[in-house]
Scaffold this active site. Sequence first.
Site, PDB file in Angstrom:
ATOM      1  N   GLY A  78       1.211  -3.333   5.231  1.00  0.00           N
ATOM      2  CA  GLY A  78       2.202  -4.281   5.747  1.00  0.00           C
ATOM      3  C   GLY A  78       3.241  -3.634   6.638  1.00  0.00           C
ATOM      4  O   GLY A  78       3.042  -2.537   7.155  1.00  0.00           O
ATOM      5  N   HIS A 135      -1.232  -1.808  14.003  1.00  0.00           N
ATOM      6  CA  HIS A 135      -2.073  -2.645  13.135  1.00  0.00           C
ATOM      7  C   HIS A 135      -2.766  -3.733  13.966  1.00  0.00           C
ATOM      8  O   HIS A 135      -3.945  -4.020  13.776  1.00  0.00           O
ATOM      9  CB  HIS A 135      -1.221  -3.324  12.055  1.00  0.00           C
ATOM     10  CG  HIS A 135      -0.530  -2.375  11.111  1.00  0.00           C
ATOM     11  ND1 HIS A 135       0.833  -2.241  11.075  1.00  0.00           N
ATOM     12  CD2 HIS A 135      -1.016  -1.542  10.165  1.00  0.00           C
ATOM     13  CE1 HIS A 135       1.164  -1.359  10.143  1.00  0.00           C
ATOM     14  NE2 HIS A 135       0.075  -0.916   9.579  1.00  0.00           N
TER      15      HIS A 135
HETATM   16  P1  AMP Z   1      -0.696   1.560   6.993  1.00  0.00           P
HETATM   17  O1  AMP Z   1      -0.206   0.156   6.908  1.00  0.00           O
HETATM   18  O2  AMP Z   1       0.319   2.532   7.495  1.00  0.00           O
HETATM   19  O3  AMP Z   1      -1.388   2.007   5.717  1.00  0.00           O
HETATM   20  O4  AMP Z   1      -1.820   1.572   8.116  1.00  0.00           O
HETATM   21  C1  AMP Z   1      -2.909   0.687   8.063  1.00  0.00           C
HETATM   22  C2  AMP Z   1      -3.910   1.115   9.113  1.00  0.00           C
HETATM   23  O5  AMP Z   1      -3.288   1.040  10.400  1.00  0.00           O
HETATM   24  C3  AMP Z   1      -4.389   2.574   8.941  1.00  0.00           C
HETATM   25  O6  AMP Z   1      -5.771   2.651   9.237  1.00  0.00           O
HETATM   26  C4  AMP Z   1      -3.565   3.301   9.954  1.00  0.00           C
HETATM   27  O7  AMP Z   1      -4.167   4.495  10.425  1.00  0.00           O
HETATM   28  C5  AMP Z   1      -3.467   2.278  11.067  1.00  0.00           C
HETATM   29  N1  AMP Z   1      -2.323   2.573  11.921  1.00  0.00           N
HETATM   30  C6  AMP Z   1      -1.041   2.813  11.541  1.00  0.00           C
HETATM   31  N2  AMP Z   1      -0.275   3.105  12.610  1.00  0.00           N
HETATM   32  C7  AMP Z   1      -1.092   3.047  13.701  1.00  0.00           C
HETATM   33  C8  AMP Z   1      -0.905   3.269  15.094  1.00  0.00           C
HETATM   34  N3  AMP Z   1       0.288   3.601  15.601  1.00  0.00           N
HETATM   35  N4  AMP Z   1      -1.962   3.111  15.910  1.00  0.00           N
HETATM   36  C9  AMP Z   1      -3.193   2.791  15.418  1.00  0.00           C
HETATM   37  N5  AMP Z   1      -3.432   2.575  14.112  1.00  0.00           N
HETATM   38  C10 AMP Z   1      -2.402   2.709  13.258  1.00  0.00           C
END
Ligand code: AMP
Length: 279
Positions: free
Chosen positions: A31, A37
């Site tokens: 989230g 995301h």
């Molecule tokens: P998180 O909500 O931080 O657990 O991230 C969920 C997914 O989004 C994970 O696969 C992350 O690697 C990806 N994600 C987070 N930040 C970025 C970003 N800046 N660019 C691309 N993917 C991202």
Amino acid sequence: MTLFKEINSLQNYIFSKKELGNSIGFVPTMGALHQGHVSLIKQSKSENSITVCSIFVNPTQFNNADDFAKYPITIESDIDLLEKEGCNVIFLPTVSEMYGSSQITKTYELGYIETVLEGKYRPGHFNGVCTIVDKLLAVVQPTTMYLGQKDYQQCMVIKIMMQQHYPSIQLTICPTIRETDGLAMSSRNRRLNTIQRQKALKIIETLNYIKMNVVVGNLLQLKKDATNFLQNNGYKVDYTEIADATTLQIVDDWDGEKPLVALVAAYLDTVRLIDNVKL
Ligand code: AMP
């Protein structure tokens, strides 16, 4: 967009959609959604008939209670954003729905990869990540799961777990989305004050410095210079490393052939930032 909070009802929905031949794309998140995301949602939508996004702040992957307590929660705006992007399903389980009454993690045979970098500085983190992704994959049974390169080591860890437990599910890794000034988008960026937000740029500056200055031969001085640069800018550095991009073996002496990735993890006050760049 349909919102599910219970495993059973989501599974029934997925089952009925799969029976009709639909492909399922899955984007797991914690989230506080941002354009990073959204890029995963867009990728999934372009390749699947149904896109499922989960939002679950997984307690077992936090090895720091304060980091867990301060993790940003923005459910209302997350739902609005997913609706706007045309996401089909949002899965929003409670902790007890995912874990029952005790937060037990399974142990995964991840080998070398969990002993270095994030694995070294966040003991137990990857077991917690694998436990929740394993549970989510068992529920969603997607055709393809989408992860971001921003969490480079996490992608490699999950790939190993999937090879062992979900060999028929595809994994797609999407590029890191950045703010216009280069800062990698992250939910934790919301915790930065104005001065810290400016200082946060030093992370990508460091990675770009490494990229510009990497040479065949000894890399120790380059790593040291990069660490010093961050420390001189007020960071507490966990690591500034250069590693083999395919194995994450640390590279101190480059043969000029191996593909490399530079990775940084460092604290600005209590906010821990990570980023990486392929060299
Ligand atoms: P998180 O909500 O931080 O657990 O991230 C969920 C997914 O989004 C994970 O696969 C992350 O690697 C990806 N994600 C987070 N930040 C970025 C970003 N800046 N660019 C691309 N993917 C991202």
